[in-house]
Design an enzyme around this catalytic site. Structure first.
Site, PDB file in Angstrom:
ATOM      1  N   PHE A 126       0.859  -1.188   0.000  1.00  0.00           N
ATOM      2  CA  PHE A 126       0.000   0.000   0.000  1.00  0.00           C
ATOM      3  C   PHE A 126       0.892   1.234   0.000  1.00  0.00           C
ATOM      4  O   PHE A 126       1.784   1.361   0.837  1.00  0.00           O
ATOM      5  CB  PHE A 126      -0.919   0.029   1.226  1.00  0.00           C
ATOM      6  CG  PHE A 126      -1.802   1.252   1.256  1.00  0.00           C
ATOM      7  CD1 PHE A 126      -2.959   1.302   0.511  1.00  0.00           C
ATOM      8  CD2 PHE A 126      -1.457   2.354   2.023  1.00  0.00           C
ATOM      9  CE1 PHE A 126      -3.763   2.432   0.515  1.00  0.00           C
ATOM     10  CE2 PHE A 126      -2.259   3.491   2.039  1.00  0.00           C
ATOM     11  CZ  PHE A 126      -3.415   3.530   1.276  1.00  0.00           C
ATOM     12  N   ASP A 145       9.531   2.287   1.654  1.00  0.00           N
ATOM     13  CA  ASP A 145       8.339   2.996   2.119  1.00  0.00           C
ATOM     14  C   ASP A 145       8.173   2.694   3.605  1.00  0.00           C
ATOM     15  O   ASP A 145       7.677   1.639   3.994  1.00  0.00           O
ATOM     16  CB  ASP A 145       7.110   2.548   1.333  1.00  0.00           C
ATOM     17  CG  ASP A 145       5.860   3.347   1.700  1.00  0.00           C
ATOM     18  OD1 ASP A 145       5.835   3.962   2.793  1.00  0.00           O
ATOM     19  OD2 ASP A 145       4.902   3.369   0.913  1.00  0.00           O
ATOM     20  N   LYS A 189       3.124   9.554   8.963  1.00  0.00           N
ATOM     21  CA  LYS A 189       2.455   8.994  10.139  1.00  0.00           C
ATOM     22  C   LYS A 189       3.123   9.349  11.457  1.00  0.00           C
ATOM     23  O   LYS A 189       2.941  10.429  11.988  1.00  0.00           O
ATOM     24  CB  LYS A 189       2.292   7.479   9.961  1.00  0.00           C
ATOM     25  CG  LYS A 189       1.266   7.099   8.885  1.00  0.00           C
ATOM     26  CD  LYS A 189       1.004   5.617   8.864  1.00  0.00           C
ATOM     27  CE  LYS A 189       0.035   5.180   7.780  1.00  0.00           C
ATOM     28  NZ  LYS A 189      -1.351   5.618   8.008  1.00  0.00           N
TER      29      LYS A 189
END
Length: 422
Positions: A135, A236, A265
């Site tokens: 993702f 990532d 995040k």
């Protein structure tokens, strides 16, 4: 709550999904209270955002101090020192070989977009390889890179071209790293000459895809392949970063340095900020003005990020992630004899998951995962599911969760899993 939900349904696009019908009124560390005063233990942390807990005092103090100075100038117009200082800190902290440089953005998807832009500009190549189950965001490039159709790609039309997907190594589903590497070699022979590939992007632990960790040795093999063909390796770390896996960055578990690292995040502790850090010569490829954004590196997010890095170091949150994860996995392991639906318990640090199959089979048990989540919510514990088949419960509580609250949550989790069996 019903009246507010009706208002939400009338006012907000249904494309914005909601896991719960809880409307937050306030939050502190690992607890959330709704508008009716109900208390919940938060095992989602805003999807790995508040690793340092809701409203950590040091983060709040840093943001309040910045509020009293200025909230926005746009760094590309009137720069500010704490942006520079944060870049210097990340350049030192992110695993890398040689001098590094950083840019800031606002979201994880935006960080990924910029990493791909930088990789294509530097290599003068168009193609990018990612992995099934990965993702990387909801923008068009993010969707194209993402290896999961529902709900991220369905109905949104043609994806960006020259994006290629490979199987992610996952022994549970019979995909060894040898199989994954062989698939890459076949791709190079059958469909895509390596000289056209700008980058390979990979999550060290797949997030939405099911919390599957890249096996030891796999990152080294990707590094060797990338070096052999002058391809950039992008890590990532949007979900894995900032102590979640027991290291500041998950790539540290592999002893491999990517050329570019994306993060978001947990960096801002609840305030929007993201970043790309990478090899200086790669990061300097785009011309001035080719990178940036109006809100990129907002002063409040930058101030929060400095505090987050301080808290992780001062409170030993990498070590704490390891301890919390071990306790959780031990508790889940104690249920395996009584719950044959449990097929796997995994995850580094405190980025953990439990996967459910139909008992005695290799068929995913999506219903069981959903029932566990629902039973936990009845008992005021917030859980999230994930996985291509939706049969995985992921655990992302703040690393600062008090021991007593953590024990309470583990007891609720036991009850919820047993209740879900009926």
């Amino acid at each position: 709550m019903a009246e507010l939900t009706e208002r939400k349904n009338a006012a907000i696009s249904r494309g914005v999904g909601m896991t719960t019908q809880i409307y937050a009124e306030r939050a502190e560390n690992a607890e959330i209270w709704d508008r009716d005063g109900n208390r919940y233990i938060d095992f989602a942390a805003g999807i790995a955002v508040v690793n340092t807990g809701h409203r950590h005092p040091k983060v709040m103090a840093a943001v309040r101090a910045q509020l009293d100075r200025f909230t926005h100038t746009c760094h590309q117009v009137v720069p500010y020192e704490n942006y520079v200082t944060l870049a210097e800190r990340l350049n030192d902290l992110v695993p890398g070989a040689g001098p590094q440089k950083t840019i800031f953005a606002t979201t994880g998807a935006e960080a990924v977009e910029n990493a791909i832009k930088i990789a294509r500009h530097y290599t003068k190549r168009p193609a990018v390889i990612s992995f099934a189950g990965g993702f990387h965001g909801r923008t068009f490039m993010g969707m194209a890179l993402t290896g999961k159709v529902q709900p991220y790609k369905a109905g949104f039309g043609p994806m960006m071209n020259d994006i290629w997907h490979l199987p992610f190594p996952n022994d549970l589903y019979g995909v060894s790293q040898d199989v994954a590497v062989a698939a890459l070699e076949r791709l190079f022979k059958a469909d895509l000459e390596p000289e056209r590939v700008a980058a390979i992007i990979v999550e060290p632990v797949q997030g939405e895809g099911g919390f599957y960790e890249a096996p030891q040795g796999f990152m080294s093999r990707l590094r060797e392949i990338c070096d052999a063909h002058s391809i950039l390796l992008i890590a990532d770390e949007v979900q894995t970063g900032f102590a979640r896996t027991g290291k500041l960055f998950a790539m540290e578990h592999h002893g491999v340095a990517a050329d570019l690292t994306t993060m978001a995040k947990g960096l801002g502790g609840g305030f929007p900020i993201s970043a790309v850090t990478g090899r200086a010569e790669v990061m300097d490829s785009p011309a001035p003005g080719g990178l940036g954004g109006t809100y990129a590196g907002n002063p409040l997010g930058v101030a929060a990020a400095h505090a987050v890095l301080d808290v992780i170091e001062e409170e030993g949150l990498c070590d704490r992630a390891e301890r919390l994860g071990q306790r959780l996995k031990q508790r889940l392991a104690g249920l395996r004899d009584a719950v044959p639906e449990i097929v796997d318990i995994r995850g580094p640090g405190f980025m953990n998951a439990v996967e459910f199959n139909i008992a005695g089979s290799d068929r995913p048990n999506t219903d069981m995962a959903n029932r566990v989540r629902e039973e936990a919510l009845k008992r005021n514990l917030i859980l999230l599911t994930c996985g291509v088949n939706g049969n995985v419960i992921r655990f992302l509580a703040p690393l600062t969760i008090p021991d007593a609250v953590f024990t309470e949550a583990l007891d609720i989790l036991d009850e919820s899993i047993m209740a879900a069996r009926g």
